[in-house]
Scaffold this motif. Structure first.
Motif, PDB file in Angstrom:
ATOM      1  N   ALA A   1       1.014  -1.191   0.065  1.00 51.13           N
ATOM      2  CA  ALA A   1       0.606  -0.119  -0.188  1.00 51.13           C
ATOM      3  C   ALA A   1       0.633   1.297  -0.362  1.00 51.13           C
ATOM      4  CB  ALA A   1      -0.930   0.015   1.657  1.00 51.13           C
ATOM      5  N   ALA A   2       1.472   1.388   0.716  1.00 47.15           N
ATOM      6  CA  ALA A   2       1.901   2.115   0.831  1.00 47.15           C
ATOM      7  C   ALA A   2       3.579   2.560  -0.346  1.00 47.15           C
ATOM      8  CB  ALA A   2       4.057   2.046   2.355  1.00 47.15           C
ATOM      9  N   GLU A   3       4.247   1.710  -0.672  1.00 49.36           N
ATOM     10  CA  GLU A   3       5.007   1.473  -2.883  1.00 49.36           C
ATOM     11  C   GLU A   3       3.676   2.623  -3.293  1.00 49.36           C
ATOM     12  OE1 GLU A   3       7.132  -1.094  -5.720  1.00 49.36           O
ATOM     13  OE2 GLU A   3       5.706  -2.224  -3.585  1.00 49.36           O
ATOM     14  N   HIS A   4       2.497   1.520  -3.281  1.00 56.09           N
ATOM     15  CA  HIS A   4       1.507   2.211  -4.529  1.00 56.09           C
ATOM     16  C   HIS A   4       0.885   2.840  -4.413  1.00 56.09           C
ATOM     17  CE1 HIS A   4       3.924  -0.643  -7.275  1.00 56.09           C
ATOM     18  NE2 HIS A   4       3.376  -1.701  -5.908  1.00 56.09           N
ATOM     19  N   ASP A   5       0.934   3.923  -3.137  1.00 54.26           N
ATOM     20  CA  ASP A   5       0.152   4.825  -2.290  1.00 54.26           C
ATOM     21  C   ASP A   5      -1.249   4.446  -2.482  1.00 54.26           C
ATOM     22  OD1 ASP A   5       0.118   8.044  -1.892  1.00 54.26           O
ATOM     23  OD2 ASP A   5      -0.800   8.532  -3.727  1.00 54.26           O
ATOM     24  N   ILE A   6      -1.307   3.224  -2.227  1.00 51.81           N
ATOM     25  CA  ILE A   6      -3.110   2.655  -1.795  1.00 51.81           C
ATOM     26  C   ILE A   6      -3.163   3.013   0.032  1.00 51.81           C
ATOM     27  CG2 ILE A   6      -4.663   0.651  -1.719  1.00 51.81           C
ATOM     28  CD1 ILE A   6      -2.611  -0.670  -4.058  1.00 51.81           C
ATOM     29  N   PRO A   7      -4.843   3.973   0.397  1.00 52.19           N
ATOM     30  CA  PRO A   7      -4.922   4.186   1.327  1.00 52.19           C
ATOM     31  C   PRO A   7      -4.800   3.300   2.666  1.00 52.19           C
ATOM     32  CG  PRO A   7      -6.300   4.511  -0.445  1.00 52.19           C
ATOM     33  CD  PRO A   7      -5.677   4.290  -1.214  1.00 52.19           C
ATOM     34  N   ALA A   8      -5.039   2.254   2.395  1.00 47.51           N
ATOM     35  CA  ALA A   8      -5.371   1.625   3.129  1.00 47.51           C
ATOM     36  C   ALA A   8      -4.860   0.358   2.595  1.00 47.51           C
ATOM     37  CB  ALA A   8      -7.370   1.353   3.494  1.00 47.51           C
ATOM     38  N   ALA A   9      -5.112  -0.480   3.564  1.00 49.08           N
ATOM     39  CA  ALA A   9      -4.290  -2.198   4.066  1.00 49.08           C
ATOM     40  C   ALA A   9      -4.640  -3.124   4.817  1.00 49.08           C
ATOM     41  CB  ALA A   9      -2.860  -1.502   5.037  1.00 49.08           C
ATOM     42  N   TYR A  10      -5.429  -4.267   4.716  1.00 50.86           N
ATOM     43  CA  TYR A  10      -5.795  -4.854   5.283  1.00 50.86           C
ATOM     44  C   TYR A  10      -5.544  -6.270   4.899  1.00 50.86           C
ATOM     45  CZ  TYR A  10      -9.910  -1.755   5.523  1.00 50.86           C
ATOM     46  OH  TYR A  10     -10.261  -0.443   5.111  1.00 50.86           O
ATOM     47  N   THR A  11      -5.454  -7.018   6.237  1.00 48.34           N
ATOM     48  CA  THR A  11      -5.132  -8.851   6.466  1.00 48.34           C
ATOM     49  C   THR A  11      -6.410  -9.760   5.622  1.00 48.34           C
ATOM     50  OG1 THR A  11      -5.607  -8.424   8.897  1.00 48.34           O
ATOM     51  CG2 THR A  11      -2.939  -7.720   7.341  1.00 48.34           C
ATOM     52  N   SER A  12      -8.008  -8.960   5.943  1.00 49.19           N
ATOM     53  CA  SER A  12      -8.897  -9.437   5.862  1.00 49.19           C
ATOM     54  C   SER A  12      -9.450  -8.994   4.939  1.00 49.19           C
ATOM     55  CB  SER A  12      -9.385  -9.553   7.354  1.00 49.19           C
ATOM     56  OG  SER A  12     -10.928  -9.973   6.965  1.00 49.19           O
ATOM     57  N   LEU A  13      -9.995 -10.261   3.881  1.00 50.34           N
ATOM     58  CA  LEU A  13     -11.313 -10.045   3.171  1.00 50.34           C
ATOM     59  C   LEU A  13     -12.194  -9.251   3.515  1.00 50.34           C
ATOM     60  CD1 LEU A  13     -11.646  -9.843  -0.078  1.00 50.34           C
ATOM     61  CD2 LEU A  13     -12.213 -11.896  -1.020  1.00 50.34           C
ATOM     62  N   THR A  14     -13.405  -9.777   4.387  1.00 51.31           N
ATOM     63  CA  THR A  14     -13.794  -9.478   4.897  1.00 51.31           C
ATOM     64  C   THR A  14     -13.773  -7.959   5.678  1.00 51.31           C
ATOM     65  OG1 THR A  14     -14.742 -11.739   5.505  1.00 51.31           O
ATOM     66  CG2 THR A  14     -16.155 -10.343   6.722  1.00 51.31           C
ATOM     67  N   ASP A  15     -13.128  -7.478   6.238  1.00 50.64           N
ATOM     68  CA  ASP A  15     -12.600  -6.442   6.939  1.00 50.64           C
ATOM     69  C   ASP A  15     -12.941  -5.328   5.815  1.00 50.64           C
ATOM     70  OD1 ASP A  15     -12.983  -7.660   9.344  1.00 50.64           O
ATOM     71  OD2 ASP A  15     -10.716  -7.886  10.222  1.00 50.64           O
ATOM     72  N   MET A  16     -11.912  -5.524   4.311  1.00 56.43           N
ATOM     73  CA  MET A  16     -11.738  -4.787   3.733  1.00 56.43           C
ATOM     74  C   MET A  16     -13.707  -4.430   2.847  1.00 56.43           C
ATOM     75  SD  MET A  16     -12.486  -4.285   0.550  1.00 56.43           S
ATOM     76  CE  MET A  16     -11.362  -5.607  -0.887  1.00 56.43           C
ATOM     77  N   LEU A  17     -14.047  -5.928   2.846  1.00 59.73           N
ATOM     78  CA  LEU A  17     -15.093  -5.263   1.794  1.00 59.73           C
ATOM     79  C   LEU A  17     -16.848  -4.944   2.616  1.00 59.73           C
ATOM     80  CD1 LEU A  17     -15.532  -9.372   0.400  1.00 59.73           C
ATOM     81  CD2 LEU A  17     -14.861  -7.089  -1.103  1.00 59.73           C
ATOM     82  N   ASP A  18     -16.425  -4.529   4.321  1.00 59.13           N
ATOM     83  CA  ASP A  18     -17.158  -4.508   4.778  1.00 59.13           C
ATOM     84  C   ASP A  18     -16.722  -3.101   5.168  1.00 59.13           C
ATOM     85  OD1 ASP A  18     -19.274  -4.011   7.239  1.00 59.13           O
ATOM     86  OD2 ASP A  18     -17.596  -3.878   8.245  1.00 59.13           O
ATOM     87  N   LYS A  19     -15.554  -2.540   5.338  1.00 55.72           N
ATOM     88  CA  LYS A  19     -15.594  -0.995   5.275  1.00 55.72           C
ATOM     89  C   LYS A  19     -14.978  -0.308   3.662  1.00 55.72           C
ATOM     90  CE  LYS A  19     -13.191  -2.419   9.665  1.00 55.72           C
ATOM     91  NZ  LYS A  19     -11.701  -2.286   9.980  1.00 55.72           N
ATOM     92  N   GLU A  20     -14.585  -0.880   3.332  1.00 54.98           N
ATOM     93  CA  GLU A  20     -14.176   0.310   1.831  1.00 54.98           C
ATOM     94  C   GLU A  20     -15.929   0.214   0.471  1.00 54.98           C
ATOM     95  OE1 GLU A  20     -12.341   2.296   1.392  1.00 54.98           O
ATOM     96  OE2 GLU A  20     -10.560   1.369   3.575  1.00 54.98           O
ATOM     97  N   ARG A  21     -15.990  -1.052   0.848  1.00 54.20           N
ATOM     98  CA  ARG A  21     -17.617  -1.480  -0.085  1.00 54.20           C
ATOM     99  C   ARG A  21     -17.096  -0.712  -2.008  1.00 54.20           C
ATOM    100  NH1 ARG A  21     -20.850  -4.402   2.113  1.00 54.20           N
ATOM    101  NH2 ARG A  21     -21.280  -3.503   4.463  1.00 54.20           N
ATOM    102  N   PRO A  22     -15.764  -1.919  -2.454  1.00 59.06           N
ATOM    103  CA  PRO A  22     -15.391  -1.639  -3.191  1.00 59.06           C
ATOM    104  C   PRO A  22     -16.136  -1.553  -4.636  1.00 59.06           C
ATOM    105  CG  PRO A  22     -14.171  -3.763  -2.425  1.00 59.06           C
ATOM    106  CD  PRO A  22     -15.358  -2.764  -1.509  1.00 59.06           C
ATOM    107  N   ASP A  23     -16.355  -1.480  -5.534  1.00 53.56           N
ATOM    108  CA  ASP A  23     -17.286  -1.893  -6.854  1.00 53.56           C
ATOM    109  C   ASP A  23     -16.551  -3.109  -7.483  1.00 53.56           C
ATOM    110  OD1 ASP A  23     -19.244   0.549  -6.481  1.00 53.56           O
ATOM    111  OD2 ASP A  23     -17.013   1.961  -7.130  1.00 53.56           O
ATOM    112  N   LEU A  24     -14.779  -3.309  -7.820  1.00 55.22           N
ATOM    113  CA  LEU A  24     -14.582  -3.849  -8.389  1.00 55.22           C
ATOM    114  C   LEU A  24     -13.482  -4.060  -7.348  1.00 55.22           C
ATOM    115  CD1 LEU A  24     -13.642  -5.215 -11.473  1.00 55.22           C
ATOM    116  CD2 LEU A  24     -12.341  -3.169 -11.443  1.00 55.22           C
ATOM    117  N   VAL A  25     -13.439  -5.638  -7.322  1.00 53.00           N
ATOM    118  CA  VAL A  25     -12.250  -6.486  -6.618  1.00 53.00           C
ATOM    119  C   VAL A  25     -10.913  -7.053  -7.576  1.00 53.00           C
ATOM    120  CG1 VAL A  25     -10.917  -7.998  -4.907  1.00 53.00           C
ATOM    121  CG2 VAL A  25     -13.243  -6.634  -4.529  1.00 53.00           C
TER     122      VAL A  25
END
Length: 347
Positions: free
Chosen positions: A45-69
């Protein structure tokens, strides 16, 4: 703006998916990265300037609500991850293989909605300008009907390549070079020749210390009557990816390795003149996937198109392991190969 998350921070994510997404920055924004290794997730995330990093797919989906994965993880994890993303309402673009069996493919299809979300698999060779031009000439009838094809993936992977624990086993990789390497060329062949009906194949473990094959060969008969010869190898020091299509009025050939531009194509037809020079790449496919997303339509290499390629791989293994010809129509839930690519058999 289309919100995108990347799952898996291995080589393919950084070398192919990040540049493709950067090229679409006017309409796509990377909002999160996921990796089971927290340090790797944060570093990616730091290398590519991505604002959030997660270790859980479930948590990421719940908090970020992405359109495309984008799924860039080992093959044995794909089905569960793709289904979870679809059930959360996100479209999915997954590295090949999408799954490890037709049963898993159908489970993914069942998680899609009638109007989306959809899953698509990375088969970038369909999307270069040469492939588009060939399909256009076929549609116009310029080349005549297809008759004979050669589909060769002669690559080299040293023994050290298989020291990665998930490689070379039926349970975690799904298969050998048929599944993990030659599938790109075979998918490209299918995008040109269409529906197939019958396959006769052999596979062997000649030199690598693996559970799966390291070489496979097949003959395929298509619904059009065309016939193709297929070779998949990881034992070939002079590497080459080669496709040849003999039509009634012309031959078209493609020689490359891991990607092509117009210069890699040749043809006996005077009509061969691609109007653009777009290399095959993740970027080329991603552009068409995002177009489909914006229109709310099923993307390319999804649904029945993606299943056809998985059926061919399944049929090849079924024929090679039983020593008998296999009809596409036989690959039903009654077949052991529908549930496992090796059908419970050993080479």
């Amino acid at each position: 703006m289309i919100r995108v998350a990347i799952v898996g921070s291995g080589g393919i994510a950084g070398t192919c998916h990040i540049p493709a997404l950067r090229g679409e920055s006017r309409r796509a924004r990377i909002v999160a990265a996921v990796d089971v290794d927290e340090d790797r997730a944060k570093a990616f995330a730091a290398e590519h300037d991505i604002p959030a990093a997660y270790t859980s797919l479930t948590d990421m989906l719940d908090k970020e609500r992405p359109d495309l994965v984008h799924i860039c993880t080992p093959p044995f994890t794909h089905t569960a991850q793709v289904v979870e993303c679809l059930e959360a309402g996100a479209w999915v673009w997954c590295e090949k293989p999408l799954c490890l069996s037709l049963a898993e493919f159908d489970a993914i299809a069942a998680a899609e909605g009638a109007a989306g979300p959809y899953s698509s698999v990375v088969f970038q060779h369909r999307f270069g300008s040469g492939a588009h031009h060939l399909r256009s000439l076929m549609a116009e009838g310029v080349l005549g009907r297809p008759l004979v094809a050669l589909c060769e993936t002669s690559w080299y992977r040293p023994p050290a390549y298989y020291e990665v624990p998930w490689r070379g086993t039926w349970a975690s990789e799904g298969g050998g070079p048929t599944m993990g390497h030659g599938i790109h060329q075979m998918d490209m062949m299918l995008s040109i020749l269409g529906e197939w009906e019958e396959i006769r194949a052999m596979a062997g473990r000649l030199d690598r210390d693996v559970e799966t094959e390291d070489v496979s060969m097949a003959m395929v008969r298509f619904s059009s009557g065309a016939m193709a010869s297929v070779v998949n190898s990881v034992l070939s020091p002079r590497e080459q990816s080669y496709l040849r299509f003999d039509f009634a009025q012309a031959t078209v050939e493609l020689r490359h390795l891991y990607g092509y531009a117009n210069a890699d194509w040749s043809s006996t037809s005077q009509a061969w003149n691609p109007p653009q020079d777009v290399p095959s790449s993740h970027a080329a496919q991603l552009g068409e996937l995002l177009d489909a997303f914006e229109r709310g339509e099923r993307p390319p290499v999804s649904g029945v198109e993606a299943r056809r390629t998985m059926e061919l791989v399944t049929g090849l293994y079924a024929s090679a392991l039983t020593g008998a010809p296999v009809l596409r129509a036989e690959l039903t839930p009654d077949s052991p190969f529908y549930h496992r690519l090796n059908g419970g058999l050993s080479l």
